[in-house]
Design a protein around this motif. Structure first.
Motif, short mmCIF file in Angstrom:
data_model
loop_
_atom_site.label_atom_id
_atom_site.label_comp_id
_atom_site.label_asym_id
_atom_site.label_seq_id
_atom_site.Cartn_x
_atom_site.Cartn_y
_atom_site.Cartn_z
N LEU A 63 -1.94 -30.54 -6.53
CA LEU A 63 -2.31 -29.24 -7.09
C LEU A 63 -3.81 -28.98 -6.95
CD1 LEU A 63 -0.14 -29.11 -10.34
CD2 LEU A 63 0.13 -27.73 -8.28
N ILE A 64 -4.62 -30.02 -7.17
CA ILE A 64 -6.07 -29.85 -7.01
C ILE A 64 -6.40 -29.54 -5.56
CG2 ILE A 64 -8.30 -31.01 -7.15
CD1 ILE A 64 -7.23 -32.59 -9.52
N MET A 65 -5.77 -30.26 -4.64
CA MET A 65 -6.03 -30.05 -3.23
C MET A 65 -5.57 -28.65 -2.79
SD MET A 65 -7.45 -31.29 -0.56
CE MET A 65 -7.72 -32.97 -1.12
N MET A 66 -4.42 -28.21 -3.27
CA MET A 66 -3.92 -26.88 -2.93
C MET A 66 -4.89 -25.80 -3.39
SD MET A 66 -0.12 -25.32 -3.64
CE MET A 66 -0.31 -25.32 -5.44
N MET A 67 -5.41 -25.95 -4.60
CA MET A 67 -6.39 -25.00 -5.10
C MET A 67 -7.68 -25.07 -4.29
SD MET A 67 -9.44 -24.76 -6.85
CE MET A 67 -9.50 -26.50 -7.25
N LEU A 68 -8.09 -26.29 -3.95
CA LEU A 68 -9.34 -26.48 -3.22
C LEU A 68 -9.29 -25.80 -1.85
CD1 LEU A 68 -12.01 -28.08 -3.79
CD2 LEU A 68 -11.08 -29.88 -2.35
N LEU A 69 -8.16 -25.92 -1.17
CA LEU A 69 -8.01 -25.30 0.15
C LEU A 69 -8.14 -23.79 0.05
CD1 LEU A 69 -4.96 -27.29 1.62
CD2 LEU A 69 -7.38 -27.78 1.87
N THR A 70 -7.38 -23.18 -0.84
CA THR A 70 -7.35 -21.73 -0.93
C THR A 70 -8.69 -21.16 -1.43
OG1 THR A 70 -6.33 -21.91 -3.12
CG2 THR A 70 -4.86 -21.64 -1.25
N GLU A 71 -9.29 -21.81 -2.42
CA GLU A 71 -10.53 -21.30 -2.97
C GLU A 71 -11.70 -21.47 -1.99
OE1 GLU A 71 -11.17 -19.58 -5.81
OE2 GLU A 71 -8.99 -19.48 -5.92
N SER A 72 -11.72 -22.58 -1.26
CA SER A 72 -12.78 -22.79 -0.27
C SER A 72 -12.73 -21.71 0.81
CB SER A 72 -12.65 -24.17 0.37
OG SER A 72 -12.84 -25.19 -0.58
N ILE A 73 -11.53 -21.44 1.30
CA ILE A 73 -11.36 -20.40 2.32
C ILE A 73 -11.74 -19.04 1.76
CG2 ILE A 73 -9.66 -19.17 3.73
CD1 ILE A 73 -8.19 -21.82 4.07
N SER A 74 -11.25 -18.74 0.57
CA SER A 74 -11.52 -17.43 -0.03
C SER A 74 -13.01 -17.22 -0.29
CB SER A 74 -10.74 -17.31 -1.34
OG SER A 74 -11.03 -16.10 -2.00
N ASN A 75 -13.69 -18.21 -0.86
CA ASN A 75 -15.11 -18.08 -1.17
C ASN A 75 -15.95 -17.86 0.08
OD1 ASN A 75 -14.80 -18.43 -3.96
ND2 ASN A 75 -14.92 -20.65 -3.81
N ALA A 76 -15.69 -18.67 1.11
CA ALA A 76 -16.50 -18.59 2.32
C ALA A 76 -16.20 -17.33 3.13
CB ALA A 76 -16.27 -19.84 3.18
N SER A 77 -14.92 -16.97 3.24
CA SER A 77 -14.57 -15.79 4.05
C SER A 77 -15.11 -14.52 3.40
CB SER A 77 -13.04 -15.70 4.22
OG SER A 77 -12.39 -15.58 2.97
N PHE A 78 -14.99 -14.40 2.09
CA PHE A 78 -15.50 -13.23 1.39
C PHE A 78 -17.03 -13.19 1.45
CE2 PHE A 78 -16.78 -10.78 -2.35
CZ PHE A 78 -16.00 -9.65 -2.21
N GLY A 79 -17.65 -14.38 1.34
CA GLY A 79 -19.11 -14.43 1.34
C GLY A 79 -19.74 -13.91 2.61
N ILE A 80 -19.14 -14.18 3.78
CA ILE A 80 -19.71 -13.71 5.05
C ILE A 80 -19.15 -12.35 5.44
CG2 ILE A 80 -17.99 -14.86 6.50
CD1 ILE A 80 -21.75 -14.36 7.26
N TYR A 81 -17.95 -12.02 4.94
CA TYR A 81 -17.38 -10.71 5.30
C TYR A 81 -18.11 -9.56 4.62
CZ TYR A 81 -14.12 -6.88 5.95
OH TYR A 81 -13.56 -5.66 6.29
N MET A 82 -18.53 -9.75 3.38
CA MET A 82 -19.21 -8.68 2.65
C MET A 82 -20.49 -8.21 3.35
SD MET A 82 -17.80 -7.20 0.19
CE MET A 82 -19.26 -6.40 -0.47
N PRO A 83 -21.38 -9.11 3.84
CA PRO A 83 -22.55 -8.63 4.59
C PRO A 83 -22.15 -7.89 5.87
CG PRO A 83 -22.87 -10.88 3.88
CD PRO A 83 -21.45 -10.55 3.58
N ARG A 84 -21.07 -8.32 6.51
CA ARG A 84 -20.60 -7.60 7.71
C ARG A 84 -20.09 -6.22 7.32
NH1 ARG A 84 -16.06 -9.77 9.85
NH2 ARG A 84 -16.38 -8.42 11.66
N TYR A 85 -19.36 -6.15 6.24
CA TYR A 85 -18.78 -4.89 5.79
C TYR A 85 -19.85 -3.88 5.37
CZ TYR A 85 -15.96 -1.68 2.93
OH TYR A 85 -15.37 -0.57 2.39
N SER A 86 -20.87 -4.38 4.67
CA SER A 86 -21.93 -3.49 4.18
C SER A 86 -23.03 -3.26 5.21
CB SER A 86 -22.55 -4.08 2.91
OG SER A 86 -23.15 -5.34 3.18
N GLY A 87 -23.08 -4.09 6.27
CA GLY A 87 -24.09 -3.94 7.31
C GLY A 87 -25.35 -4.75 7.06
N THR A 88 -25.43 -5.45 5.95
CA THR A 88 -26.63 -6.24 5.66
C THR A 88 -26.71 -7.51 6.52
OG1 THR A 88 -25.47 -7.34 3.83
CG2 THR A 88 -26.79 -5.41 3.29
N ILE A 89 -25.63 -7.84 7.23
CA ILE A 89 -25.66 -9.02 8.10
C ILE A 89 -26.74 -8.88 9.18
CG2 ILE A 89 -23.92 -8.11 9.69
CD1 ILE A 89 -24.42 -11.78 8.64
#
Length: 253
Positions: A63-89
């Motif tokens: 259960l910890i590993m399942m959460m770790l996989l999904t949260e790691s992907i979600s945190n990193a993907s959202f973190g770099i996508y937002m600057p691309r979406y807003s143009g601040t990248i």
């Protein structure tokens, strides 16, 4: 190495966690706790031991590993996508910051959030299940490596995605099913021989198996193989990210 730039990106991404504390921390902890209540307490009391380990304790690493996989992907993907979406990248790319420093800042922040969340869930699990960690240093090693590896993978997804719905395709339709089928709730030794061989093609099996070994000293796959697979996937992600920055794929156009 521009440590000031790394620190600025890192702290900015971490600050977003505190602004969205309910979504970033509380929601994963509550949802994982429900798994402990339903599968650990309600169903676990009716299940036989797994390799001498009570079922409620057996599912904790999965259960910890399942959460770790999904949260790691979600945190990193959202973190770099937002600057691309807003143009601040483009401001980041035009600043005197190398590609390596950008990756360290974004991926480091995502991995840190996932590691902290994993430790919180580990502490929460003790409220529901009694278990011991046989190899705490190995457990921390797998926790950190998995968070870093899948944060790198999430970084790739955040660059690849050209819409909000694409951010959820890989975590929801690929990673989550692989986690469920990777031994989160059962040992693959319970499967027929043919399905055991097929299941070994699932990379998540090696992550969960190695992490479970650090708890109980028992695993479906040799711990050295699990560690090698994790490092191999990390290297593959680094090569892909290097290629993305060399070509400017979806960053400069």
């Amino acid at each position: 190495m521009n440590f000031h730039a790394i620190r600025a990106i890192y702290l900015f991404e971490l600050a977003r966690t505190w602004r969205t504390l309910l979504q970033s921390i509380a929601t994963p902890v509550i949802s994982t706790s429900l798994y402990f209540v339903v599968f650990g307490s309600a169903i676990g009391s009716r299940m036989a031991d797994m390799g001498g380990v009570g079922y409620a304790a057996f599912i904790v690493p999965g259960l910890i590993m399942m959460m770790l996989l999904t949260e790691s992907i979600s945190n990193a993907s959202f973190g770099i996508y937002m600057p691309r979406y807003s143009g601040t990248i483009y401001e980041v790319l035009s600043a005197p910051v190398s590609y390596l420093e950008i990756v360290i800042g974004y991926v480091g922040a995502a991995a840190t959030k996932s590691i902290v969340l994993g430790l919180i869930i580990l502490a929460t699990a003790r409220l529901f299940v009694d278990f011991q960690i046989a190899h705490p240093l190995v457990m921390l090693l797998f926790l950190v490596l998995t968070a870093l590896t899948f944060s790198l993978f999430g970084f790739i997804i955040g660059i690849w995605a050209n819409g909000w719905e694409k951010l959820q395709i890989v975590p929801s339709l690929i990673v989550m099913p692989l986690a469920f089928l990777g031994g989160s709730f059962y040992s693959i030794e319970m499967l027929p021989p043919l399905w055991q061989k097929i299941t070994l093609l699932n990379p998540v099996v090696y992550l969960i198996s190695g992490f479970r070994w650090s708890f109980f000293g028992e695993s479906d796959v040799n711990v050295a193989v699990s560690l090698g697979m994790t490092l191999g996937f990390m290297l593959l992600c680094l090569l892909v990210i290097g290629r993305i920055f060399r070509t400017g794929y979806r960053l400069k156009n």
